[in-house]
Structure formats: structure tokens, C-alpha cells
Design a protein around this motif. Structure first.
Motif, short mmCIF file in Angstrom:
data_model
loop_
_atom_site.label_atom_id
_atom_site.label_comp_id
_atom_site.label_asym_id
_atom_site.label_seq_id
_atom_site.Cartn_x
_atom_site.Cartn_y
_atom_site.Cartn_z
N LEU A 77 0.83 -1.20 0.00
CA LEU A 77 0.00 0.00 0.00
C LEU A 77 0.87 1.26 0.00
N SER A 78 2.04 1.17 0.62
CA SER A 78 2.96 2.30 0.60
C SER A 78 3.39 2.62 -0.82
N LEU A 79 3.70 1.58 -1.59
CA LEU A 79 4.07 1.78 -2.99
C LEU A 79 2.91 2.37 -3.79
N PHE A 80 1.70 1.84 -3.57
CA PHE A 80 0.55 2.28 -4.36
C PHE A 80 0.21 3.74 -4.09
N PHE A 81 0.06 4.11 -2.82
CA PHE A 81 -0.32 5.49 -2.50
C PHE A 81 0.80 6.47 -2.85
N GLY A 82 2.05 6.03 -2.67
CA GLY A 82 3.16 6.87 -3.10
C GLY A 82 3.12 7.13 -4.60
N GLY A 83 2.79 6.08 -5.36
CA GLY A 83 2.69 6.22 -6.82
C GLY A 83 1.59 7.18 -7.24
N LEU A 84 0.47 7.20 -6.51
CA LEU A 84 -0.61 8.12 -6.85
C LEU A 84 -0.17 9.58 -6.71
N VAL A 85 0.65 9.86 -5.70
CA VAL A 85 1.13 11.24 -5.53
C VAL A 85 2.08 11.61 -6.66
N TYR A 86 2.91 10.67 -7.10
CA TYR A 86 3.77 10.92 -8.26
C TYR A 86 2.92 11.32 -9.47
N SER A 87 1.83 10.59 -9.69
CA SER A 87 0.94 10.89 -10.83
C SER A 87 0.33 12.28 -10.71
N ALA A 88 -0.06 12.65 -9.48
CA ALA A 88 -0.65 13.97 -9.27
C ALA A 88 0.35 15.09 -9.56
N TYR A 89 1.60 14.88 -9.16
CA TYR A 89 2.64 15.89 -9.44
C TYR A 89 2.83 16.07 -10.94
N ILE A 90 2.87 14.98 -11.68
CA ILE A 90 3.03 15.06 -13.13
C ILE A 90 1.85 15.79 -13.75
N ALA A 91 0.64 15.50 -13.25
CA ALA A 91 -0.57 16.11 -13.80
C ALA A 91 -0.59 17.63 -13.62
N VAL A 92 0.12 18.14 -12.62
CA VAL A 92 0.17 19.59 -12.39
C VAL A 92 0.67 20.33 -13.63
N PHE A 93 1.53 19.71 -14.42
CA PHE A 93 2.12 20.39 -15.58
C PHE A 93 1.16 20.51 -16.75
N ILE A 94 0.01 19.83 -16.68
CA ILE A 94 -0.97 19.99 -17.76
C ILE A 94 -1.42 21.45 -17.83
N HIS A 95 -1.64 22.04 -16.66
CA HIS A 95 -1.85 23.49 -16.59
C HIS A 95 -1.30 23.95 -15.25
N PRO A 96 -0.02 24.33 -15.19
CA PRO A 96 0.60 24.62 -13.90
C PRO A 96 0.20 25.95 -13.29
N TYR A 97 0.03 25.94 -11.99
CA TYR A 97 -0.10 27.14 -11.17
C TYR A 97 1.00 27.10 -10.14
N THR A 98 1.46 28.25 -9.72
CA THR A 98 2.56 28.29 -8.77
C THR A 98 2.20 27.56 -7.48
N TRP A 99 0.99 27.80 -6.96
CA TRP A 99 0.60 27.19 -5.68
C TRP A 99 0.51 25.67 -5.78
N SER A 100 -0.07 25.15 -6.88
CA SER A 100 -0.21 23.70 -7.02
C SER A 100 1.14 23.04 -7.28
N PHE A 101 1.97 23.73 -8.03
CA PHE A 101 3.29 23.22 -8.35
C PHE A 101 4.11 22.98 -7.09
N TYR A 102 4.16 23.96 -6.22
CA TYR A 102 4.97 23.82 -5.01
C TYR A 102 4.28 22.99 -3.93
N THR A 103 2.95 23.02 -3.89
CA THR A 103 2.22 22.17 -2.93
C THR A 103 2.48 20.69 -3.21
#
Length: 452
Positions: A77-103
């Protein structure tokens, strides 16, 4: 399937999951500074180097709590939930905002600590002393295929481009987000390893429960107690003689990780003297880094059982390979390339800029990195088998804090100073690794003699 066969299959699935997920994230890290420079928006004021510095700084601090998380929810589960956060970080670049980028940079730092500590834990409990080197090489080679696939896409998509449009960026990052999600779900294919026959004590019988959950341990200890014990063990391991010596090669691995994964590609993209191929070279460089990583991981994994001289020759090869690459980069790449603006640099180093030399250096960076990392994973798993999660947490703590420092100073330092720092730390890291390996081999010989 035999227990050894099941364990090997788990290692392969682990490597494939990381390969797919880091096809996305590794490519993201390689291109994000270049993408940000090309992003036209008065609302966005982010820096790829600063984001990576935040990620690795939080990553470093979070390694102190990562073993506690894994003790509570288990490595899968650690691998799975960690992987979801990686995906969310990548998705930020679809339309980046400064606050979402650094959050999400902060959140990714936490997730990365949990993910990599879980990886080290799973690798160790699916390995024996006789297979830890082989399994480290197999995992590393499989994971590094990520550099090949993602960067091949970037090379083909961006070849000949001098500016990255919003459509180019969105297409790439939507694709990478989906790929990352697929990698996260692959981890559920990992099976619980079979217990060792006739365990001699309670600690051995606990090993299989690490793979999926901690329910049986929780019943006897409680979540809070188990998490606190894991945290204490990390602190205790961090001040052992072996860990203090290994902290220097750990630190070097963080510095060179920063350089090959974020700085070098940015340097190539900033070299105006490479012409219209400069941006495409970012992807091609990443491919050749991956080829070096795959070759190194595969060869060192296959030859592990045939290696009578331990891990030291491989680490020495890594040092020499990196030092040759650093010297060629110093001669070939302009000193201001890491900090050049979006239009690039017109400066020249000490030779006529050569694409061939630049790509040879990419291969050497990957090969040298595989030399260090396969052997670091192997020696940590060998020395701290009974405390693998806390031990790998300490490894990643040191590696990530130096990576954070390196990403921070990459905003300001010229190329030659970055190379000099890596040469100094790399030399002393190799020396201290040799010392720890000699200690490990001496301990193994004494153990073998004692059992006769």
C-alpha cells in the motif's frame, strides 16, 4: 512455484512497476525546467530546480517517518499510494499554477520517502545473502528502462523544436500521467513470499508479514508502538559506524542524481551552438543515460555470483567512469548552461561543442550511476537484513538531502563548480565505501569460519 522462483518474480514485478512509473516521472524531471522556461503565463513563477530542491528536502526529512508508515500499512500500500502522488505531481504540468506546483512538490517529497523505503524493504525480504546482489542488479536494470522509453518519446516529439508550445506540453504530460497510474497498479501483482522453512526465532517468522500488511504484528504491539519502534531503529542505525561511513557515498549518489536527472539535460537544451537539435537532445541524452543504467545493472546483476572481489571493483569503475564524463562535460558544455535563459547560451567551453561527446557523456553518467546504486542497495541489504526498512530510510535520507542541496545550488552555480563538488565528494565516497565493504567481507569470512 518454488519460494525462490516466487521471490524472483516479485523482484521482476517490482522492477517493472518502477520502470513504468518512472518512465513518466523521470521524463518529467528531465524536461520540467525546459518546459517551465517555455511556459507563457504571468500567473506562474515556478522553477524546476526549486521544485526539485523542495521535493528532496521534504524527502530527506520524511525518511525518518517512512519506516513507521510502512510498519502500519505495509510496503504494498505504501508503494501504491506513493505512486498516486507521483501521478498527481506530473498532472500539475498539464496546466501549472505556482501554488499547485509547489504544494505537490512538498507532497511528493513525503510520498517518495515512503515509496523508496518500501522498495528497499521488499527487495530485502525477497532476497537472501546469496541473491541480494543479483536482485539489486535486476531491479535497477528493469527500472532504468524508464529512461529509454520516456526520453525516446521526448526526442521524437521535440526533435527540431526551439520552443515548447502549450499544446506540446499538455500532450506530453497527459500521456505521462496515465503511464504513471498504470505503474502504481502493477505493484498489486507482488505476492507474499513464502516463509523460510523452520524459522529459528520469532523475528524470522515476522518477515513474510512485511510484504502485505502488519495485522499480526499490530495485534501484539499496536500501531503507535510499532511505528515508534521503527522510528527509533532508524535513529539508532544512522549513528552506527557502517552507516556513518556509507553516508558519504550516499551523499554522492544524491549529487550525481541531481546532475544527470535534471541539470545535464537542461544544459544540453540551453546550448545554442547545438542548433535546432538542442531541445531534442534532452530526450536523446536521457535515452543514453538509460542505456548506461540498463547495461550496468544487467551486467552487475548477472556477474554478481562470479565476483570474487566483492563490490569494490564495481564502485571503483563507477568513480572512474563519472570522472571521465565530468572532464569531457567541462570541456564541451558552456559554463553558464545550467542557469541560461530560455533562448539559451552563446558561450563556448574549451572545445568546439560536439553532440557526439555530449551523448557519450550521457551514457557514461548512466553507467557510473548504476555502478554506485546497485552496490549501495546491495551492501545496505546485506549489512542490515533484519532492519531493512529503517536502513533504506537512512540511505534515502542522506541521498535526498544532498540532492535537495544540489538542486538548490543549480539555480546559481556555474557548471564547473557543480562538477568540482561531485568530484570531491565522489572520491571520498568511494574510499569510505571500500572501508565498509572490507568490514562486510571480514564479517562474512569470520561467520563462515565460525560455522565450520
Amino acid at each position: 512455484m518454488s519460494p525462490e522462483g516466487k521471490a524472483l518474480l516479485n523482484i521482476i514485478i517490482l522492477g517493472l512497476g518502477f520502470m513504468v512509473m518512472f518512465t513518466a516521472f523521470g521524463t518529467c524531471g528531465n524536461i520540467e525546467q525546459t518546459v517551465i522556461k517555455s511556459f507563457n503565463s504571468t500567473e506562474f513563477h515556478g522553477s524546476g530546480y526549486t521544485s526539485m530542491a523542495i521535493i528532496y528536502a521534504v524527502f530527506s526529512a520524511s525518511n525518518l517517518i517512512a519506516p513507521s508508515v510502512i510498519a502500519v500499512i505495509g510496503p504494498l500500500l505504501s508503494l501504491f499510494f506513493g505512486g498516486l502522488v507521483y501521478s498527481a505531481y506530473i498532472a500539475v504540468f498539464i496546466h501549472p499554477y505556482t501554488w499547485s506546483f509547489y504544494t505537490f512538490s512538498v507532497l511528493l517529497g513525503i510520498a517518495a520517502a515512503v515509496l523508496w523505503t518500501a522498495q528497499g524493504n521488499l527487495l530485502t525480504i525477497n532476497s537472501k545473502d546469496s541473491t541480494i546482489g543479483r536482485n539489486s542488479g535486476i531491479f535497477w536494470a528493469l527500472m532504468q528502462f524508464s529512461l529509454f522509453f520516456g526520453n525516446l518519446y521526448i526526442y521524437l516529439a521535440w526533435h527540431g523544436k526551439t520552443h515548447i508550445t502549450d499544446k506540446d506540453r499538455q500532450t506530453v504530460f497527459i500521456t505521462l500521467t496515465v503511464i504513471s497510474l498504470v505503474g502504481s497498479f502493477l505493484f498489486f501483482l507482488i505476492q507474499r513470499p513464502d516463509p523460510e522453512p523452520a524459522p529459528s526465532d520469532a523475528s524470522e517468522s515476522l518477515l513474510p508479514t512485511d510484504i502485505s500488511d502488519s495485522s499480526s504484528v499490530v495485534a501484539s504491539q499496536g500501531l503507535g508502538s510499532q511505528a515508534l519502534d521503527a522510528f527509533k531503529k532508524s535513529i539508532q542505525l544512522a549513528v552506527t559506524k557502517e552507516m556513518l561511513l556509507l553516508s558519504i557515498p550516499f551523499a554522492y549518489s544524491g549529487l550525481e542524481l541531481t546532475f544527470y536527472s535534471g541539470v545535464y539535460g537542461t544544459c544540453l537544451g540551453a546550448m545554442s551552438k547545438f542548433g535546432g537539435d538542442a531541445k531534442g537532445l534532452i530526450g536523446l541524452s536521457g535515452i543514453l543515460i538509460g542505456v548506461g543504467e540498463i547495461l550496468g545493472g544487467g551486467v552487475f546483476g548477472i556477474l554478481d555470483k562470479c565476483n570474487r572481489f566483492g563490490r569494490n571493483p564495481v564502485v571503483f569503475l563507477g568513480m572512474v567512469t563519472h570522472f571521465v564524463a565530468f572532464y569531457l562535460i567541462f570541456l564541451n558544455i558552456a559554463s553558464d548552461a545550467p542557469v541560461a535563459p530560455e533562448e539559451g547560451t552563446q558561450m563556448q567551453a574549451y572545445m568546439q561543442p560536439s553532440v557526439l561527446v555530449a551523448l557519450i557523456c550521457s551514457f557514461l553518467l548512466g553507467l557510473g550511476d548504476s555502478c554506485f546504486n546497485t552496490q549501495l542497495i546491495s551492501i545496505v541489504g546485506f549489512l542490515f537484513r533484519e532492519d531493512s526498512a529503517p536502513a533504506f530510510a537512512v540511505f534515502k535520507f542522506v541521498q535526498s538531502i544532498t540532492a535537495a542541496v544540489a538542486f538548490f545550488y543549480s539555480n546559481y552555480l556555474l557548471l564547473q563548480w557543480q562538477l568540482l563538488i561531485m568530484v570531491l565528494v565522489g572520491f571520498w565516497g568511494t574510499v569510505t565505501f571500500f572501508v565498509v565493504e572490507w568490514i562486510a567481507m571480514s564479517s562474512r569470512r569470520n561467520s563462515d569460519h565460525g560455522s565450520i
